[in-house]
Design an enzyme around this catalytic site. Structure first.
Site, PDB file in Angstrom:
ATOM      1  N   GLY A 114       0.791  -1.221   0.000  1.00 51.59           N
ATOM      2  CA  GLY A 114       0.000   0.000   0.000  1.00 51.59           C
ATOM      3  C   GLY A 114       0.827   1.277   0.000  1.00 51.59           C
ATOM      4  O   GLY A 114       0.278   2.377  -0.007  1.00 51.59           O
ATOM      5  N   LYS A 117       4.531   1.067  -4.293  1.00 48.80           N
ATOM      6  CA  LYS A 117       5.531   0.370  -5.118  1.00 48.80           C
ATOM      7  C   LYS A 117       5.009   0.162  -6.541  1.00 48.80           C
ATOM      8  O   LYS A 117       5.669   0.515  -7.512  1.00 48.80           O
ATOM      9  CB  LYS A 117       5.882  -1.008  -4.515  1.00 48.80           C
ATOM     10  CG  LYS A 117       6.545  -0.955  -3.159  1.00 48.80           C
ATOM     11  CD  LYS A 117       6.895  -2.351  -2.652  1.00 48.80           C
ATOM     12  CE  LYS A 117       5.686  -3.254  -2.444  1.00 48.80           C
ATOM     13  NZ  LYS A 117       4.749  -2.790  -1.416  1.00 48.80           N
ATOM     14  N   SER A 118       3.829  -0.431  -6.650  1.00 49.10           N
ATOM     15  CA  SER A 118       3.287  -0.724  -7.978  1.00 49.10           C
ATOM     16  C   SER A 118       2.926   0.565  -8.707  1.00 49.10           C
ATOM     17  O   SER A 118       3.069   0.658  -9.927  1.00 49.10           O
ATOM     18  CB  SER A 118       2.055  -1.630  -7.876  1.00 49.10           C
ATOM     19  OG  SER A 118       2.413  -2.822  -7.207  1.00 49.10           O
ATOM     20  N   TYR A 119       2.476   1.563  -7.956  1.00 48.57           N
ATOM     21  CA  TYR A 119       2.179   2.876  -8.558  1.00 48.57           C
ATOM     22  C   TYR A 119       3.453   3.436  -9.194  1.00 48.57           C
ATOM     23  O   TYR A 119       3.441   3.924 -10.319  1.00 48.57           O
ATOM     24  CB  TYR A 119       1.660   3.821  -7.470  1.00 48.57           C
ATOM     25  CG  TYR A 119       1.188   5.155  -7.979  1.00 48.57           C
ATOM     26  CD1 TYR A 119      -0.147   5.357  -8.350  1.00 48.57           C
ATOM     27  CD2 TYR A 119       2.074   6.234  -8.088  1.00 48.57           C
ATOM     28  CE1 TYR A 119      -0.585   6.584  -8.813  1.00 48.57           C
ATOM     29  CE2 TYR A 119       1.644   7.472  -8.551  1.00 48.57           C
ATOM     30  CZ  TYR A 119       0.316   7.641  -8.912  1.00 48.57           C
ATOM     31  OH  TYR A 119      -0.106   8.865  -9.375  1.00 48.57           O
TER      32      TYR A 119
HETATM   33  P1  ADP Z   1       1.931  -1.248  -3.214  1.00 42.47           P
HETATM   34  O1  ADP Z   1       2.210  -1.735  -4.591  1.00 42.47           O
HETATM   35  O2  ADP Z   1       3.153  -0.767  -2.497  1.00 42.47           O
HETATM   36  O3  ADP Z   1       1.155  -2.224  -2.398  1.00 42.47           O
HETATM   37  P2  ADP Z   1       0.213   0.623  -4.581  1.00 42.47           P
HETATM   38  O4  ADP Z   1       1.175   1.128  -5.606  1.00 42.47           O
HETATM   39  O5  ADP Z   1      -0.769  -0.370  -5.043  1.00 42.47           O
HETATM   40  O6  ADP Z   1       0.993   0.073  -3.315  1.00 42.47           O
HETATM   41  O7  ADP Z   1      -0.487   1.900  -3.937  1.00 42.47           O
HETATM   42  C1  ADP Z   1      -1.587   1.801  -3.052  1.00 42.47           C
HETATM   43  C2  ADP Z   1      -2.631   2.852  -3.437  1.00 42.47           C
HETATM   44  O8  ADP Z   1      -2.105   4.176  -3.319  1.00 42.47           O
HETATM   45  C3  ADP Z   1      -3.097   2.715  -4.861  1.00 42.47           C
HETATM   46  O9  ADP Z   1      -4.461   3.027  -4.918  1.00 42.47           O
HETATM   47  C4  ADP Z   1      -2.295   3.772  -5.598  1.00 42.47           C
HETATM   48  O10 ADP Z   1      -2.965   4.250  -6.746  1.00 42.47           O
HETATM   49  C5  ADP Z   1      -2.134   4.864  -4.562  1.00 42.47           C
HETATM   50  N1  ADP Z   1      -0.862   5.590  -4.711  1.00 42.47           N
HETATM   51  C6  ADP Z   1       0.362   5.088  -4.485  1.00 42.47           C
HETATM   52  N2  ADP Z   1       1.327   6.020  -4.687  1.00 42.47           N
HETATM   53  C7  ADP Z   1       0.697   7.131  -5.069  1.00 42.47           C
HETATM   54  C8  ADP Z   1       1.132   8.452  -5.453  1.00 42.47           C
HETATM   55  N3  ADP Z   1       2.443   8.785  -5.467  1.00 42.47           N
HETATM   56  N4  ADP Z   1       0.181   9.359  -5.791  1.00 42.47           N
HETATM   57  C9  ADP Z   1      -1.122   9.033  -5.770  1.00 42.47           C
HETATM   58  N5  ADP Z   1      -1.595   7.804  -5.441  1.00 42.47           N
HETATM   59  C10 ADP Z   1      -0.717   6.868  -5.087  1.00 42.47           C
HETATM   60 MG    MG Z   2       1.770  -3.633  -5.371  1.00 41.68          MG
END
Ligand code: ADP
Ligand code: MG
Length: 375
Positions: A114, A117-119
């Site tokens: 959350g 990372k994937s973002y």
């Molecule tokens: P992880 O891959 O680390 O579990 P995600 O990339 O899925 O986390 O991010 C979790 C949520 O937060 C998603 O809904 C994503 O779109 C949002 N999010 C993450 N980073 C950002 C950012 N820099 N700006 C806006 N939204 C973000």
């Molecule tokens: Mg992820």
């Protein structure tokens, strides 16, 4: 001193191994009710700080008993206002320059589930992250470089996943997808990593697909991602517990010179760094729960060893985990490595954010250049 100066090393002004960069990206707080519960802020472009804003009853609002503010220093800090463009420009441009001159490179996103990372690595369709941009930029560059008919570029991709210290092929099913759709109940077969002196590190029977443009490259990666999602519905599998590893290989053939140049680019969306207990890893035994973070802790150890100033004395523990074995030829040495520490900024994630920053500063200690306001 009121500062936990995690990067201080007064003995030298060297910034350590410049082939390994550790950066932070702070995720903006989305929920309005959390806006006033910020735990960590970007102080400047290389410092993140946990401000001392402990107003809880019992904490004296004066000198004594006040919990100290803590700051961490890294190669770069992307604040909550940073855009996907900012991250791409700062992280990928230089790396692609190196990739095209024949260096192996790795970009890794580390952080709790959350934290973004994937973002950062993939991003949403309308606000693409590093991987889609890199896929297109590779072919942009090839288009510009291919002025001579004697120079040929071949780009290929593989997409692997490491879960519980086993390596899986995310592109294997995609090839004959139309012929036989994958059954979710199907047991996946894991692959073996080989280290050969002639071929370097390779994964036996991993699917490698040659691609001729950015869309095709991205399409393969999307197919791989869908394989990953499907598996996450499997009761024995949690996608946040696996490392997703995109490997792009660039081969440049100069027919006039008769030379061949090869380089690998690894783009890694790491497993969530939060601690797992036996109970929250579905169906996992205690042994399995231990394995989940093995690749992450080994990665930290490897990066730490690589950035030690006295390199001669340092043994690099690549062999300790599947992830570090796989990345052996693309971490350190002449390779360029960027570790992005993804952090959520709100109070409720403070403990995990602190753990993430500590992982990063253990992995690479960076000297504090100028300490301001130290009394
Ligand atoms: P992880 O891959 O680390 O579990 P995600 O990339 O899925 O986390 O991010 C979790 C949520 O937060 C998603 O809904 C994503 O779109 C949002 N999010 C993450 N980073 C950002 C950012 N820099 N700006 C806006 N939204 C973000
Ligand atoms: Mg992820």
């Amino acid at each position: 001193s009121a500062e936990e100066d995690c990067g201080a090393d007064e003995s030298t002004d060297s910034r350590g191994n410049n082939n390994v960069k550790v950066m932070v990206r702070l995720k903006p707080i989305d929920a309005p009710e959390k806006q006033y519960n910020v735990a960590v802020v970007a102080l400047d472009e290389s410092t993140v700080e946990f401000p001392n804003n402990d107003t809880s009853p019992g904490s004296t609002n004066g000198v004594q008993g006040e919990s100290p503010s803590r700051s961490f220093h890294f190669d770069y800090v992307f604040g909550t206002n940073s855009t996907q463009d900012d991250v791409y420009d700062f992280v990928a441009e230089e790396m692609l320059d190196q990739f095209f001159t024949g260096y192996n490179s790795t970009i890794l996103a580390y952080g709790q589930t959350g934290s973004g990372k994937s973002y950062t690595m993939f991003g949403p369709i309308d606000n693409r992250g590093l991987i889609p941009r890199i896929c297109h930029e590779i072919f942009e560059r090839i288009g510009l470089l291919k002025s001579s008919a004697d120079i040929e570029y071949v780009v290929s991709v593989s997409f692997l996943e490491i879960y519980l210290e086993k390596v899986y092929d995310l592109l294997g099913e995609s090839i004959n997808k139309s012929a036989s759709p994958k059954k979710t109940s199907e047991k996946r077969t894991s692959l073996t990593i080989h280290e050969s002196s002639t071929f370097g590190v390779y994964v036996q029977s991993a699917t490698v697909i040659s691609v001729s443009d950015g869309d095709e490259l991205l399409h393969c990666i999307h197919l791989g991602e869908s394989q990953r999602c499907k598996s996450s519905t499997d009761m024995n599998f949690e996608s946040s517990r696996s490392h997703a590893i995109v490997k792009i290989n660039l081969l440049k053939r100069d027919n006039l010179e008769g030379s061949i140049q090869k380089s690998d680019l690894f783009l890694v969306d790491l497993a969530g760094s939060e601690k797992v207990s036996k109970t929250n890893a579905v169906g996992a035994t205690l042994e399995e729960a231990k394995k989940i973070n093995l690749s992450l802790s080994s990665l930290g150890n490897v990066i730490n060893a690589l950035t030690q100033k006295d390199k001669k004395r340092t043994h690099i523990p690549y062999r300790d985990s599947q992830l570090t074995r796989l990345l052996r030829d693309s971490l350190g040495g002449n390779s360029k490595t960027t570790l992005i520490l993804n952090c959520a900024c709100d109070k409720s994630n403070e403990a995990e954010t602190l753990t993430t920053l500590r992982f990063g500063s253990r992995a690479k200690q960076i000297e504090n250049k100028a300490i301001v306001n130290r009394s």
